[in-house]
Scaffold this motif. Structure first.
Motif, PDB file in Angstrom:
ATOM      1  N   VAL A   1       7.726  72.286  49.409  1.00 45.93           N
ATOM      2  CA  VAL A   1       8.140  71.739  47.982  1.00 45.93           C
ATOM      3  C   VAL A   1       8.291  70.404  48.352  1.00 45.93           C
ATOM      4  O   VAL A   1       7.662  69.431  47.284  1.00 45.93           O
ATOM      5  CB  VAL A   1       9.328  72.424  47.599  1.00 45.93           C
ATOM      6  N   TYR A   2       8.758  69.760  49.259  1.00 47.50           N
ATOM      7  CA  TYR A   2       9.052  68.224  49.405  1.00 47.50           C
ATOM      8  C   TYR A   2       7.766  67.752  50.036  1.00 47.50           C
ATOM      9  O   TYR A   2       7.281  66.731  49.475  1.00 47.50           O
ATOM     10  CB  TYR A   2      10.512  68.126  50.257  1.00 47.50           C
ATOM     11  N   GLU A   3       7.648  67.879  51.338  1.00 44.36           N
ATOM     12  CA  GLU A   3       6.811  67.199  52.247  1.00 44.36           C
ATOM     13  C   GLU A   3       5.296  67.313  51.576  1.00 44.36           C
ATOM     14  O   GLU A   3       4.505  66.635  51.520  1.00 44.36           O
ATOM     15  CB  GLU A   3       6.985  67.078  53.477  1.00 44.36           C
TER      16      GLU A   3
ATOM     17  N   LEU B   1       7.659  69.335  40.962  1.00 40.80           N
ATOM     18  CA  LEU B   1       7.384  68.057  40.175  1.00 40.80           C
ATOM     19  C   LEU B   1       8.299  66.820  40.206  1.00 40.80           C
ATOM     20  O   LEU B   1       7.760  65.775  40.195  1.00 40.80           O
ATOM     21  CB  LEU B   1       7.661  68.701  38.628  1.00 40.80           C
ATOM     22  N   LYS B   2       9.597  67.270  40.616  1.00 41.10           N
ATOM     23  CA  LYS B   2      10.506  66.000  40.983  1.00 41.10           C
ATOM     24  C   LYS B   2      10.256  65.614  42.310  1.00 41.10           C
ATOM     25  O   LYS B   2      10.522  64.584  42.840  1.00 41.10           O
ATOM     26  CB  LYS B   2      11.791  66.266  40.207  1.00 41.10           C
ATOM     27  N   GLU B   3      10.563  66.928  43.240  1.00 39.54           N
ATOM     28  CA  GLU B   3      10.814  66.492  44.377  1.00 39.54           C
ATOM     29  C   GLU B   3       9.406  65.951  45.355  1.00 39.54           C
ATOM     30  O   GLU B   3       9.610  64.938  46.296  1.00 39.54           O
ATOM     31  CB  GLU B   3      11.271  67.888  45.405  1.00 39.54           C
ATOM     32  N   GLY B   4       8.403  66.623  45.199  1.00 33.17           N
ATOM     33  CA  GLY B   4       7.169  66.011  45.691  1.00 33.17           C
ATOM     34  C   GLY B   4       6.885  64.626  45.344  1.00 33.17           C
ATOM     35  O   GLY B   4       6.580  63.968  46.265  1.00 33.17           O
TER      36      GLY B   4
ATOM     37  N   THR C   1      31.522  67.449  42.954  1.00 35.58           N
ATOM     38  CA  THR C   1      30.747  68.753  42.623  1.00 35.58           C
ATOM     39  C   THR C   1      29.351  68.623  43.361  1.00 35.58           C
ATOM     40  O   THR C   1      28.900  67.589  43.563  1.00 35.58           O
ATOM     41  CB  THR C   1      30.791  68.686  41.027  1.00 35.58           C
ATOM     42  N   GLN C   2      28.891  69.796  43.313  1.00 32.55           N
ATOM     43  CA  GLN C   2      27.296  69.999  43.686  1.00 32.55           C
ATOM     44  C   GLN C   2      26.894  70.890  42.607  1.00 32.55           C
ATOM     45  O   GLN C   2      27.044  72.239  42.712  1.00 32.55           O
ATOM     46  CB  GLN C   2      27.014  70.268  45.125  1.00 32.55           C
ATOM     47  N   CYS C   3      25.886  70.490  41.812  1.00 37.82           N
ATOM     48  CA  CYS C   3      25.503  71.568  40.736  1.00 37.82           C
ATOM     49  C   CYS C   3      23.979  72.016  41.119  1.00 37.82           C
ATOM     50  O   CYS C   3      23.824  73.242  40.664  1.00 37.82           O
ATOM     51  CB  CYS C   3      25.590  70.828  39.353  1.00 37.82           C
ATOM     52  N   GLU C   4      23.139  71.138  41.357  1.00 38.58           N
ATOM     53  CA  GLU C   4      21.644  71.515  41.688  1.00 38.58           C
ATOM     54  C   GLU C   4      21.871  72.694  43.006  1.00 38.58           C
ATOM     55  O   GLU C   4      22.501  72.433  43.739  1.00 38.58           O
ATOM     56  CB  GLU C   4      20.789  70.544  42.286  1.00 38.58           C
ATOM     57  N   ALA C   5      21.098  73.849  42.658  1.00 41.75           N
ATOM     58  CA  ALA C   5      20.427  74.255  41.446  1.00 41.75           C
ATOM     59  C   ALA C   5      21.310  74.663  40.599  1.00 41.75           C
ATOM     60  O   ALA C   5      21.145  74.729  39.285  1.00 41.75           O
ATOM     61  CB  ALA C   5      19.161  74.907  42.174  1.00 41.75           C
TER      62      ALA C   5
ATOM     63  N   GLY D   1      21.146  66.371  52.102  1.00 40.84           N
ATOM     64  CA  GLY D   1      21.112  64.982  52.265  1.00 40.84           C
ATOM     65  C   GLY D   1      21.780  64.187  51.222  1.00 40.84           C
ATOM     66  O   GLY D   1      22.844  63.459  51.430  1.00 40.84           O
ATOM     67  N   ALA D   2      21.679  64.385  49.847  1.00 34.37           N
ATOM     68  CA  ALA D   2      22.281  63.471  48.821  1.00 34.37           C
ATOM     69  C   ALA D   2      21.690  64.183  47.246  1.00 34.37           C
ATOM     70  O   ALA D   2      20.736  65.070  47.475  1.00 34.37           O
ATOM     71  CB  ALA D   2      21.613  62.092  48.899  1.00 34.37           C
ATOM     72  N   MET D   3      22.233  64.029  46.465  1.00 34.14           N
ATOM     73  CA  MET D   3      22.112  64.488  45.287  1.00 34.14           C
ATOM     74  C   MET D   3      21.932  63.345  44.068  1.00 34.14           C
ATOM     75  O   MET D   3      22.974  62.444  43.976  1.00 34.14           O
ATOM     76  CB  MET D   3      23.068  65.365  44.827  1.00 34.14           C
ATOM     77  N   GLU D   4      20.936  63.573  43.213  1.00 30.10           N
ATOM     78  CA  GLU D   4      20.589  62.184  42.250  1.00 30.10           C
ATOM     79  C   GLU D   4      21.395  62.523  40.817  1.00 30.10           C
ATOM     80  O   GLU D   4      20.811  62.264  39.762  1.00 30.10           O
ATOM     81  CB  GLU D   4      19.254  62.444  41.961  1.00 30.10           C
TER      82      GLU D   4
ATOM     83  N   PHE E   1      15.346  56.805  42.851  1.00 26.77           N
ATOM     84  CA  PHE E   1      14.045  57.005  42.215  1.00 26.77           C
ATOM     85  C   PHE E   1      13.840  58.275  41.261  1.00 26.77           C
ATOM     86  O   PHE E   1      13.211  58.372  40.297  1.00 26.77           O
ATOM     87  CB  PHE E   1      12.751  57.181  42.932  1.00 26.77           C
ATOM     88  N   HIS E   2      14.803  59.330  41.721  1.00 28.95           N
ATOM     89  CA  HIS E   2      15.029  60.507  40.764  1.00 28.95           C
ATOM     90  C   HIS E   2      15.498  60.006  39.457  1.00 28.95           C
ATOM     91  O   HIS E   2      15.171  60.897  38.619  1.00 28.95           O
ATOM     92  CB  HIS E   2      16.067  61.480  41.574  1.00 28.95           C
ATOM     93  N   ASN E   3      16.001  59.050  39.391  1.00 24.97           N
ATOM     94  CA  ASN E   3      16.629  58.605  38.119  1.00 24.97           C
ATOM     95  C   ASN E   3      15.484  58.727  37.046  1.00 24.97           C
ATOM     96  O   ASN E   3      15.642  59.134  35.957  1.00 24.97           O
ATOM     97  CB  ASN E   3      17.074  57.051  37.919  1.00 24.97           C
TER      98      ASN E   3
HETATM   99  N1  PHE Z   1      17.946  67.140  44.797  1.00 25.76           N
HETATM  100  C1  PHE Z   1      18.484  66.699  45.908  1.00 25.76           C
HETATM  101  C2  PHE Z   1      17.446  65.790  46.617  1.00 25.76           C
HETATM  102  O1  PHE Z   1      17.260  64.741  46.339  1.00 25.76           O
HETATM  103  C3  PHE Z   1      18.569  67.828  46.943  1.00 25.76           C
HETATM  104  C4  PHE Z   1      19.713  68.653  46.741  1.00 25.76           C
HETATM  105  C5  PHE Z   1      19.202  69.964  46.311  1.00 25.76           C
HETATM  106  C6  PHE Z   1      21.120  68.345  47.096  1.00 25.76           C
HETATM  107  C7  PHE Z   1      20.176  70.794  46.208  1.00 25.76           C
HETATM  108  C8  PHE Z   1      21.961  69.403  46.951  1.00 25.76           C
HETATM  109  C9  PHE Z   1      21.682  70.472  46.480  1.00 25.76           C
HETATM  110  O2  PHE Z   1      16.369  65.841  46.966  1.00 25.76           O
END
Ligand code: PHE
Ligand code: ZN
Length: 892
Positions: free
Chosen positions: A390-392, A324-327, A124-128, A267-270, A306-308
């Motif tokens: 948003v990230y970097e 808030l979470k990504e940066g 599954t991939q739920c975000e967003a 890349g990956a999902m938390e 670390f997202h945990n």
């Molecule tokens: N939240 C994930 C991350 O660590 C990124 C992501 C977003 C993955 C949307 C899948 C779908 O940065």
């Protein structure tokens, strides 16, 4: 809800200022899945409660591509309406049980959002907003629920059944099926929900943390890949230890799982306790992964872990708060990698690499049609806002808190943030407030509202520095001023709070200990620029200095500073701040490259003798790490060069940069040979910064030597490179040698590529490299596009696999001279691929759509050709809203 316009109406825009809390809460969710590739049945039983603080209104549940079979309220059939994709229920009691039964088709799910199949495994991939593709729900991050999940599936085909939290029950069913029940002890928003079912094997590790708690770490992969999980496990163990040691943040789960899939959009999902990863960020062995891959795994494993805390324990109120979470989490993974690097020099190398990404990707974004604040104000498709801004840039904003508050002050702020908000869905303002409140009286606290402009104003600020030395008074006066260019929707900008770490370097003496405004003498001071223009006065300045400003890249700005070549050379040789030493070298090179591009410079030899000599002496210095030297000796990228120009001729930029590369190859020939011999290692492979730095420098040297052989006709170095493609002991060296031949267009490239493919035919991640290497090679005589078109027909190519699509198509659009052709054929290719991908995976297509963001900056004939293709895309009758949002902005 559709804004009636024409047949291809712009997608509706969601605005931050329209946020309203949910009308209902969902306290518990009990999901039960009958997993079947073509028809999975999902029973969703929720406990729902009206939010008494909101006016009474119907319950609107989100859904997407679901087949709805049944809706029960308190066990009774009920009437409902559909409004577009939403399921609307009216006349509800204040609290009730809601039961929804739906089916979906994972096999047909090519978007890779929601429940899909990859190599006969369910993911599954739920975000967003993917949870709504699994069941009807309040698919928004401020609705947090307790989840329990029962999975049922064929036992042979799907032996492993995973979800978030703890496994509480499992057993065998009739008809060859089995089940597993999982309960997540933590409330969470549905974007953190996950299940996995398939044939997987796990590397397991039991750990006892610093504070004495015991946990089971598991990394699940396809059984044949188990031997490539050691580095990921090491990285995970380091992550757990680091977060506890540095921030006191402990693992809050008995079991922490990572699962790898080869079909993944990002890349990956938390997901809570069940991170799902792109195989690219899990699988590595010395034979198949490069040093860059090893580093990528370490930082992405860290990032998701670390997202945990930063993301899961405290999550976002709405998607405008994404940074808030990504940066914050990117900042944390950057710090993690730097702390693991241990030596000051390796830390600096990591910092330089991060800044390079920011400047080559984020700065252009911030200057283009998609420019948006770190906390955006509106979007049509939230997937389009998982951006480098948003990230970097978000991470740079978090870094500025630390720069202003110090490490301890920052840690106090983070502690207060968790004390206040654990278990909540909050905003960037809440984070800023915690940082400030934990540090009363600090510069940040004094300027908090102004500091928060970093969240609301887009664009890269320009800081101009002018200095004046008064030899008699031993005083140096530095005037800093700031401006910020207009961005879409933001014509005027207010001044930012900009921390500028500054030192004064006296040529021949190094850093001077100077006092600022009469304070204690020190070799570095943090100047905080808050006004449009401000003066800083240094005293006890015993010699005429060269100012070293923005050390460590202390703020995400463009620094304009009129330094002479001699001053830049002095900083390159003597600045105690390695970032600024590197930066001085880059400025010098940039200046000479730009002069050649705009016509004043010499195309045969764009670099001046003193710059080349300085690079030589850097290369030969015995007190510097190889990794750092490799960075100093790498020319600024074509895209970063292009950003400095008003009117870009990508072919000209490419020609100049290539000419400079050839010049460096030629002028430093003996030095490259020395560097290769000196840094080539034949010992066993270790991915640590020192040995990877040596490989990086040896690889750079080999590329230069093979490049030079094109001119001289020398066959020794190409022969050595070819030999290395055969007998290299690790992928880093093998890749570098193959790239050296491919990039030089040498006749040995083809046999090397053929061997490479034969050796790794079964390893998808290596075959990705094989495609990428060819798509990114310099265009020689206009043959690159034809090469890429041929590769598109290669039996191993498959655009539905995002990694493979990126390795060929995105690598091509990221290869400026191949993509930007005077006949516009690269853009036509782009449109065709974009539309083809959009038909099955809009999220990936929308990323590809960004390749022409900066078309308005192009010179003719590129500009008109690009414009024409963008218009054709916009006119396409069935564009996804993802791609539509991007092209409409580009054309606006
Ligand atoms: N939240 C994930 C991350 O660590 C990124 C992501 C977003 C993955 C949307 C899948 C779908 O940065
Ligand atoms: Zn993240």
């Amino acid at each position: 809800m559709f804004h009636a316009r024409d047949a291809q109406a712009s997608p509706p825009v969601i605005r931050r200022e329209d946020y309203a809390p949910p009308a209902y809460w969902i306290d518990t969710v009990d999901l039960s899945f009958d997993l079947d590739p073509t028809k999975t049945r999902v029973l969703n039983r929720m406990r729902v409660r009206r939010n008494a603080e909101q006016p009474p209104q119907p319950l609107r549940l989100d859904g997407d591509e679901l087949n709805l079979a049944r809706v029960l309220v308190n066990g009774q059939g009920t009437s409902f309406k559909m409004d577009g994709d939403q399921l609307v229920l009216d006349g509800l009691p204040d609290e009730f049980d809601l039961e929804i039964f739906t089916t979906c088709n994972p096999e047909k799910n090519t978007k890779l959002m929601g429940l899909y199949l990859s190599q006969d495994t369910f993911f599954t991939q739920c975000e967003a907003e993917g949870f709504r593709r699994i069941t009807y729900f309040l698919d928004r991050p401020d609705v947090m629920a307790s989840f329990s999940v029962t999975l049922r599936a064929d036992r042979k085909r799907f032996p492993v059944l995973l979800s978030n939290g703890n496994l509480v029950e499992q057993g065998v069913l009739e008809d060859g099926r089995h089940f597993a029940k999982w309960v997540d002890p933590h409330r969470k928003p549905c974007y953190l929900f996950a299940i996995v079912a398939g044939c997987l094997a796990a590397r397991e590790q039991r750990i006892v943390t610093e504070s004495g708690s015991e946990h089971l770490l598991q990394i699940y992969v396809r059984p044949g890949d188990l031997d490539k999980t050691e580095h990921a496990m090491q990285s995970l163990m380091h992550s757990v230890a680091w977060d506890e040691a540095r921030f006191g943040l402990k693992l809050d789960l008995e079991r922490f799982m990572v699962v790898a899939t080869s079909d993944f959009n990002m890349g990956a999902m938390e997901n809570k306790g069940l991170n799902i990863f792109n195989t690219k960020y899990v699988l590595a062995s010395p034979a198949t992964a490069t040093d860059v891959d090893f580093d990528g795994i370490e930082s992405v494993i860290g990032h998701e872990y670390f997202h945990n805390w930063t993301g899961n324990r405290v999550t976002c109120r709405d998607w405008f708060q994404l940074s808030l979470k990504e940066g914050l989490t990117v900042f944390r993974d950057q710090e993690f990698s730097m702390d693991l690097a241990r030596t000051a020099s390796a830390r600096a190398v990591k910092r330089i690499e991060d800044v390079r990404v920011l400047r080559t990707v984020q700065f252009p974004e911030d200057a283009g049609p998609m420019a948006h604040p770190v906390r955006p104000d509106q979007y049509a498709e939230i997937n389009n806002f998982y951006t480098v801004t948003v990230y970097e840039k978000g991470a740079e904003v978090v870094r500025m808190y630390q720069t202003l508050l110090g490490r301890e002050g920052f840690a106090k702020g983070l502690a207060l943030y968790f004390e206040r908000h654990d278990g909540q869905a909050v905003t960037c303002d809440d984070f800023a407030q915690a940082m400030s409140d934990a540090n009363p009286g600090s510069t940040l606290a004094l300027h908090l509202d102004q500091f928060k402009r970093w969240y609301s104003q887009a664009g890269t600020p320009r800081v101009t520095a002018v200095g004046q030395y008064d030899a008699e008074g031993q005083r140096y006066t530095l005037t800093l001023s700031q401006t910020c260019p207009a961005t879409p929707g933001q014509a005027e900008k207010q001044p930012f709070v900009i921390p500028v770490i500054a030192g004064l370097v006296a040529p021949g003496q190094g850093d001077l200990a100077v006092s600022l405004h009469g304070g204690e003498p020190a070799t570095a001071h943090t100047l905080v620029l808050t006004e449009p223009s401000q003066q800083f006065v240094f005293e006890r300045v015993t010699a005429e200095p060269v100012p070293s400003l923005l050390r460590g890249f202390s703020a995400p700005v463009v620094l304009n500073q009129d330094l002479s070549d001699a001053e830049l050379l002095a900083l390159l040789a003597q600045d105690s701040d390695p970032f600024n030493a590197w930066e001085a070298g880059q400025r010098l090179l940039m200046r000479q490259l730009l002069a050649a591009v705009t016509g004043a410079g010499d195309l045969a030899a764009p670099l001046q003798a003193d710059a080349v000599a300085a690079l030589r002496s850097t290369l030969r210095r015995s007190d510097l790490d190889a990794a750092f030297k490799a960075l100093v000796l790498t020319l600024p990228t074509e895209s970063y060069l292009a950003e400095q120009l008003a009117d870009v001729d990508p072919q000209r930029v490419h020609a100049v940069r290539e000419a400079a590369r050839r010049q460096l190859a030629r002028d430093l020939a003996a030095d490259w040979a020395w560097a290769f011999d000196e840094h080539e290692d034949n010992g066993s492979y270790r991915p640590d910064p020192v040995s990877s730095g040596r490989r990086s420098l040896a690889g750079l040297a080999l590329g230069m030597l093979v490049e030079l052989a094109r001119e001289t006709g020398d066959s020794v170095w190409p022969g050595k490179a070819y030999q290395r493609t055969k007998d290299a002991g690790n992928m880093t060296d093998r890749y570098a040698a193959t790239a050296a031949l491919v990039n030089a267009g040498h006749a040995l490239a083809q046999p090397a590529l053929t061997r490479f493919h034969d050796l790794f035919a079964d390893d998808a991640l290596v075959i990705d490299k094989w495609f990428a290497l060819q798509a990114a090679a310099p265009d020689r005589g206009g043959d690159a596009l034809g090469r890429v078109e041929a590769l598109l027909r290669h039996p191993d190519f498959n655009a539905r696999n995002p990694n493979r699509a990126r390795s060929l198509i995105f690598s091509f659009t990221g290869n400026p001279a191949a993509f930007h052709r005077t006949d516009g054929a690269g853009y036509t290719f782009w449109r065709e691929q974009l539309l083809a991908i959009d038909a099955f995976n809009p999220q990936v297509a929308a990323r590809l759509a960004r390749a022409l963001d900066r078309w308005k900056k192009l010179a003719e004939p590129y500009r008109s050709a690009a414009h024409g293709e963008l218009q054709k895309v916009a006119a396409h009758p069935s564009l996804s809203k993802d791609v539509r949002e991007i092209v409409e902005k580009a054309l606006a």
